[in-house]
Design a protein around this motif. Structure first.
Motif, short mmCIF file in Angstrom:
data_model
loop_
_atom_site.label_atom_id
_atom_site.label_comp_id
_atom_site.label_asym_id
_atom_site.label_seq_id
_atom_site.Cartn_x
_atom_site.Cartn_y
_atom_site.Cartn_z
N GLU A 266 -0.03 14.21 5.48
CA GLU A 266 -0.05 13.62 6.82
C GLU A 266 -1.03 12.46 6.95
OE1 GLU A 266 -2.47 17.56 7.41
OE2 GLU A 266 -0.88 16.78 6.10
N THR A 267 -1.89 12.26 5.98
CA THR A 267 -2.81 11.12 6.00
C THR A 267 -2.32 9.96 5.14
OG1 THR A 267 -4.13 12.12 4.23
CG2 THR A 267 -4.83 12.57 6.50
N CYS A 268 -1.11 10.07 4.60
CA CYS A 268 -0.53 9.01 3.77
C CYS A 268 0.29 8.05 4.63
CB CYS A 268 0.38 9.60 2.68
SG CYS A 268 -0.48 10.52 1.40
N ASP A 269 0.11 6.77 4.42
CA ASP A 269 0.93 5.74 5.05
C ASP A 269 1.40 4.81 3.94
OD1 ASP A 269 1.76 3.25 6.33
OD2 ASP A 269 0.95 4.09 8.18
N PHE A 270 2.62 5.02 3.46
CA PHE A 270 3.11 4.27 2.31
C PHE A 270 3.35 2.80 2.65
CE2 PHE A 270 4.56 8.68 1.36
CZ PHE A 270 3.69 8.89 0.30
N GLY A 271 3.65 2.51 3.91
CA GLY A 271 3.80 1.12 4.31
C GLY A 271 2.51 0.34 4.19
N HIS A 272 1.41 0.91 4.67
CA HIS A 272 0.10 0.27 4.53
C HIS A 272 -0.26 0.12 3.05
CE1 HIS A 272 -2.14 0.10 8.55
NE2 HIS A 272 -0.89 0.35 8.86
N MET A 273 -0.01 1.17 2.28
CA MET A 273 -0.36 1.12 0.86
C MET A 273 0.34 -0.04 0.16
SD MET A 273 -0.14 5.12 -0.27
CE MET A 273 -0.91 6.43 0.70
N LYS A 274 1.66 -0.10 0.27
CA LYS A 274 2.42 -1.12 -0.46
C LYS A 274 2.12 -2.53 0.07
CE LYS A 274 6.68 -0.35 -1.64
NZ LYS A 274 8.10 0.06 -1.64
N ARG A 275 2.11 -2.66 1.38
CA ARG A 275 1.95 -4.00 1.93
C ARG A 275 0.54 -4.54 1.67
NH1 ARG A 275 4.75 -4.96 7.65
NH2 ARG A 275 4.41 -7.09 6.90
N HIS A 276 -0.46 -3.68 1.67
CA HIS A 276 -1.82 -4.16 1.38
C HIS A 276 -1.89 -4.81 0.01
CE1 HIS A 276 -6.04 -4.46 0.52
NE2 HIS A 276 -5.90 -3.62 -0.48
N TYR A 277 -1.52 -4.05 -1.01
CA TYR A 277 -1.69 -4.56 -2.37
C TYR A 277 -0.83 -5.79 -2.63
CZ TYR A 277 -4.39 -0.42 -3.66
OH TYR A 277 -5.35 0.55 -3.75
N TYR A 278 0.45 -5.73 -2.25
CA TYR A 278 1.35 -6.82 -2.60
C TYR A 278 1.16 -8.06 -1.72
CZ TYR A 278 3.86 -3.97 -5.97
OH TYR A 278 4.18 -3.21 -7.07
N GLU A 279 0.56 -7.89 -0.53
CA GLU A 279 0.35 -9.04 0.36
C GLU A 279 -1.08 -9.59 0.30
OE1 GLU A 279 1.49 -8.06 4.34
OE2 GLU A 279 3.59 -7.68 3.82
N SER A 280 -2.01 -8.84 -0.29
CA SER A 280 -3.43 -9.22 -0.22
C SER A 280 -3.98 -9.83 -1.50
CB SER A 280 -4.28 -7.99 0.14
OG SER A 280 -3.90 -7.45 1.38
N HIS A 281 -3.18 -9.85 -2.57
CA HIS A 281 -3.68 -10.32 -3.86
C HIS A 281 -2.82 -11.47 -4.37
CE1 HIS A 281 -5.03 -5.86 -4.40
NE2 HIS A 281 -5.91 -6.54 -3.70
N PRO A 282 -2.95 -12.66 -3.80
CA PRO A 282 -2.11 -13.78 -4.23
C PRO A 282 -2.31 -14.17 -5.68
CG PRO A 282 -3.86 -14.54 -2.76
CD PRO A 282 -3.87 -13.05 -2.70
N GLY A 283 -3.46 -13.87 -6.23
CA GLY A 283 -3.67 -14.17 -7.65
C GLY A 283 -2.84 -13.29 -8.55
#
Length: 322
Positions: A280-297
């Motif tokens: 219940e503390t997992c948010d897969f949308g936040h997980m995926k979008r953070h990594y793939y949207e926050s690391h342009p390098g």
């Protein structure tokens, strides 16, 4: 991902030139402890008594380190005692922000727009990275602690409650395993993903999978890392495992195997996901979008993959191992 220098925000990525392409994580800066009576803890100063309503927790739903604190808060039933703010999943030139978005909970304590403002509220001349989780004291108007390993022990022991995730008879074994898992798995995926040379990348990936294989063998005959008892060691491993196939396998190039390919670790992951406080503390949308949207390098297009498709609610069959 920026940092503060003498209280001034700078948009600056990790510098790996001086370390031969290796990512080196800095130690957390705030190391006080909440204790039942306010006496000093293992580090820092005293004066932080366990009082419901006094403390506020800043987290990211994407971050595995912050996720540890969310799980322990839920397992100890502290949702009413410790209030919560959740940053936006995207970490850009301003670092963690409270930009509006699904799952974001604004800062109702300090009224911050950016998490770095919480750090400078505690120390106007702070220098260092601005990370989550952050445990804030309303009474003293300061950060108690921003080290996840210590925060989960405070939440486990300072406020009482029957279940103990760090029992005295297992502490030496838990500490020993935690040290290995932290270096090779929890932080190992970051050492692989943020490496800027081939050698540094391979030096992280090989021990990562050696350790995952060893953990898989360990869990083949027992339900939890310490046998039949769920401990903080399971919480600390879970937050990496639940992100592994989702993010680290592709985005961080940790792709020798998937967790789904490991005969004991994958059922163990499903077992924990179905345990109170974990799924219940997992948010897969936040997980995926953070990594793939926050690391342009690493991912310059910012495209977020649709997969993998994973059912963590499927039967795990590990009850008999308890």
């Amino acid at each position: 991902m920026g940092l503060l220098v003498d209280g001034q925000w700078q948009d600056q990525w990790y510098d790996t030139k001086a370390t031969g392409g290796r990512f080196v994580r800095k130690e957390s800066a705030f190391r006080n402890w909440i204790t039942p009576d306010g006496r000093p803890g293992p580090s820092g100063e005293g004066g932080f008594a366990a009082e419901p309503g006094r403390y506020h927790l800043y987290v990211s739903l994407a971050c595995p380190w912050a996720h540890r604190a969310l799980i322990m808060r839920a397992r100890k039933g502290l949702e009413g005692a410790i209030t919560l703010s959740v940053v936006h999943w995207r970490m850009g030139k301003d670092g963690w922000t409270f930009e509006e978005g699904p799952g974001v909970i604004p800062d109702t304590v300090n009224g911050a727009s950016f998490l770095h403002q919480v750090y400078t509220a505690a120390d106007p001349l702070y220098s260092g990275r601005v990370t989550v989780p952050v445990l804030w004291d309303r009474q003293r108007r300061t950060i108690v602690n921003n080290e996840s390993a210590e925060i989960i022990r405070m939440l486990d022991h300072a406020f009482g409650g029957a279940e103990d995730h760090y029992p005295e008879d297992l502490r030496a074994e838990i500490d020993d395993l935690n040290a290995t898992v932290y270096d090779r798995v929890n932080n190992g995926v970051y050492k692989a993903g943020f490496a800027t040379t081939q050698a540094a990348y391979e030096d992280a990936v090989r021990p990562l999978f050696e350790t995952l294989d060893a953990l898989d063998r360990r869990l083949a005959g027992q339900r939890y890392l310490m046998g039949g008892r769920l401990t903080e060691a399971d919480i600390r491993l879970f937050t990496t495992l639940v992100r592994f196939d989702l993010v680290y396998h592709g985005h961080f190039k940790c792709n020798l195997r998937r967790i789904a390919d490991l005969p004991a670790l994958f059922p163990y992951l499903r077992d924990l996901f179905q345990t109170q406080g974990f799924g219940e503390t997992c948010d897969f949308g936040h997980m995926k979008r953070h990594y793939y949207e926050s690391h342009p390098g690493i991912n310059p297009t910012g495209i977020v993959p649709l997969g993998p498709v994973q059912d963590l609610t499927a039967p795990h069959g590990r009850e008999a191992l308890g």
